[in-house]
Motif scaffolding. Structure first.
Motif, short mmCIF file in Angstrom:
data_model
loop_
_atom_site.label_atom_id
_atom_site.label_comp_id
_atom_site.label_asym_id
_atom_site.label_seq_id
_atom_site.Cartn_x
_atom_site.Cartn_y
_atom_site.Cartn_z
N ASP A 35 -9.44 5.83 14.92
CA ASP A 35 -9.12 6.72 16.04
C ASP A 35 -8.21 6.01 17.04
O ASP A 35 -7.33 6.63 17.64
CB ASP A 35 -10.40 7.18 16.74
N ALA A 36 -8.41 4.72 17.22
CA ALA A 36 -7.59 3.96 18.17
C ALA A 36 -6.12 4.00 17.78
O ALA A 36 -5.23 3.95 18.63
CB ALA A 36 -8.08 2.51 18.25
N ALA A 37 -5.86 4.13 16.46
CA ALA A 37 -4.47 4.21 16.01
C ALA A 37 -3.80 5.50 16.47
O ALA A 37 -2.56 5.57 16.52
CB ALA A 37 -4.41 4.11 14.49
N VAL A 41 0.85 -1.19 0.00
CA VAL A 41 0.00 0.00 0.00
C VAL A 41 0.88 1.23 0.00
O VAL A 41 1.91 1.28 0.69
CB VAL A 41 -0.92 0.02 1.24
N VAL A 42 0.50 2.22 -0.78
CA VAL A 42 1.18 3.51 -0.78
C VAL A 42 0.19 4.59 -0.37
O VAL A 42 -0.93 4.66 -0.88
CB VAL A 42 1.78 3.84 -2.18
N SER A 43 0.61 5.42 0.59
CA SER A 43 -0.25 6.48 1.12
C SER A 43 0.58 7.75 1.30
O SER A 43 1.79 7.68 1.55
CB SER A 43 -0.86 6.05 2.45
N ARG A 44 -0.07 8.90 1.23
CA ARG A 44 0.62 10.16 1.53
C ARG A 44 0.78 10.34 3.03
O ARG A 44 1.54 11.21 3.48
CB ARG A 44 -0.14 11.36 0.96
N ALA A 55 -1.00 -3.34 9.65
CA ALA A 55 -1.26 -4.64 10.26
C ALA A 55 -1.70 -5.67 9.21
O ALA A 55 -1.73 -6.87 9.50
CB ALA A 55 -2.32 -4.51 11.35
N PHE A 56 -2.03 -5.20 8.00
CA PHE A 56 -2.57 -6.09 6.98
C PHE A 56 -1.64 -6.30 5.80
O PHE A 56 -1.74 -7.32 5.11
CB PHE A 56 -3.90 -5.52 6.47
N ALA A 57 -0.75 -5.34 5.53
CA ALA A 57 0.16 -5.44 4.39
C ALA A 57 1.28 -4.42 4.57
O ALA A 57 1.14 -3.48 5.36
CB ALA A 57 -0.59 -5.17 3.07
N PRO A 58 2.39 -4.58 3.85
CA PRO A 58 3.43 -3.54 3.88
C PRO A 58 2.86 -2.21 3.39
O PRO A 58 2.19 -2.17 2.35
CB PRO A 58 4.50 -4.08 2.93
N VAL A 59 3.11 -1.16 4.13
CA VAL A 59 2.59 0.17 3.79
C VAL A 59 3.75 1.15 3.68
O VAL A 59 4.63 1.20 4.55
CB VAL A 59 1.60 0.67 4.86
N TRP A 60 3.72 1.94 2.60
CA TRP A 60 4.73 2.96 2.37
C TRP A 60 4.08 4.34 2.45
O TRP A 60 3.07 4.59 1.78
CB TRP A 60 5.38 2.77 1.00
N VAL A 61 4.66 5.20 3.27
CA VAL A 61 4.21 6.58 3.35
C VAL A 61 5.17 7.44 2.55
O VAL A 61 6.39 7.34 2.71
CB VAL A 61 4.16 7.05 4.82
N PRO A 84 -2.35 4.82 7.57
CA PRO A 84 -1.24 3.91 7.27
C PRO A 84 -0.86 3.03 8.45
O PRO A 84 -0.51 1.86 8.27
CB PRO A 84 -0.10 4.87 6.90
N LEU A 85 -0.93 3.58 9.66
CA LEU A 85 -0.59 2.78 10.84
C LEU A 85 -1.57 1.62 10.99
O LEU A 85 -1.18 0.48 11.28
CB LEU A 85 -0.62 3.67 12.08
N LEU A 86 -2.86 1.89 10.78
CA LEU A 86 -3.87 0.83 10.84
C LEU A 86 -3.65 -0.20 9.74
O LEU A 86 -3.68 -1.41 9.98
CB LEU A 86 -5.26 1.47 10.72
#
Length: 328
Positions: free
Chosen positions: A292-294, A80-83, A114-120, A109-111
């Motif tokens: 929100d918990a994140a 996943v890629v996110s800003r 837990a499911f896949a590699p995430v790139w910010v 992205p923090l949430l």
């Protein structure tokens, strides 16, 4: 920030202020169109853009989670890629759930990490290149439908069925980032999220989009928690907190009060202590959304329950066909 209430009025009854602001909305839409004419990075692997036409949330995060699960089941290595909205890191950086905090990388992205590699990455193209170098076989781009930086193989527009496209006007006269017809003309599929009443309302106001459509809804997960009769004081900093409060009631919780916060609002110690004192005085349990918990400080995570929801889709066949066409 909180979206102004007039954004979500019926398109045929917009009110005076949206009419006055309409020329600024035309300028905003023209700027979006001009930006989208710029050339974008052509990735080496398929990129699926999960976006929307309105400012604020529409259910993109549960959609990305559902797509991660579906693509993983097809044997694909998904990144996943996110800003990293709300985070301070420029990136590209891979999010580590145990090391990073929401103020660094953003709550979504923090949430998702837990499911896949995430790139910010503030530069989405740089984020895509980092994911490719790390072995991604398919990339989910969280948001970015109005960004020219990356050319996706497939674009999915997510819509809150109850809110639809608001009053049908562009920012600041309404919630739209671009006109509905213009945006949907670039999309491959549209996903409307909501119960049967909301889906019917969307159809009545906006009709059926002239492209493949999926209908979905958010289903709370039990996670060993029975909400029936539970007195709760809920707080939510999402686009539409009332939807979260309604979900708690539907699960049988006794909602003492719901605190509607701004989307991505910082959960300060002062705010949390105030809510904790109110919950103690009313015999209620604090509860919030997964997103929100994140953002909760570590010392508060054991004190606040989370209502976890997952996207359910009536029929995935249109999405599966789009995957195949995009080479996923």
């Amino acid at each position: 920030m909180r979206a102004p209430g007039f954004w979500w009025r019926a398109p045929d009854r917009p009110g005076l202020l949206p009419r006055l602001l309409a020329p600024l909305g035309w300028i905003y839409a023209a700027g979006t169109a001009r930006r989208l004419r710029q050339p974008g990075h052509v990735p080496q692997v398929p990129v699926i853009c999960v976006g929307n036409l309105t400012a604020g949330g529409a259910g993109k995060t549960p959609t990305v989670i559902a797509l991660i699960e579906r693509l993983t089941a097809r044997g694909r290595k998904v990144h996943v890629v996110s800003r990293g909205y709300g985070g301070r890191l420029e990136g590209p950086v891979r999010v580590e759930e145990t090391r990073h905090r929401a103020e660094e990388v953003g709550d979504e992205p923090l949430l998702l990490s837990a499911f896949a590699p995430v790139w910010v990455a503030k530069d989405r193209a740089a984020g895509v290149r980092a994911a490719e170098a790390a072995g991604a076989e398919v990339i989910l781009m969280d948001d970015g439908f109005q960004s020219p930086s990356v050319r996706p193989a497939l674009s999915l527009v997510v819509v809150d069925a109850a809110r639809g496209f608001g009053n049908g006007r562009c920012i600041p006269a309404g919630p739209l980032r671009e006109p509905v017809a213009t945006g949907l003309a670039r999309a491959d599929l549209v996903l409307t999220i909501g119960d049967e009443a909301a889906q019917s309302q969307f159809d009545a106001v906006w009709g059926t989009p002239d492209l493949s459509r999926l209908r979905g809804w958010l289903q709370p997960l039990q996670m060993g928690m029975d909400w029936k009769g539970e007195r709760v004081l809920a707080f939510a900093g999402i686009a539409d907190p009332s939807r979260f409060f309604a979900s708690l009631r539907a699960e049988g919780a006794e909602l003492v009060r719901g605190e509607a916060l701004g989307d991505h609002e910082t959960l300060s110690e002062t705010l949390l202590r105030r809510l904790e004192m109110e919950a103690a005085a009313t015999g209620a349990q604090l509860v919030t959304t997964e997103k929100d918990a994140a953002r909760l400080p570590p010392q508060w995570r054991a004190k606040v329950l989370t209502l976890v929801v997952r996207l359910q889709v009536e029929d995935w066949s249109a999405m599966d066909a789009a995957f195949t066409k995009a080479g996923v």
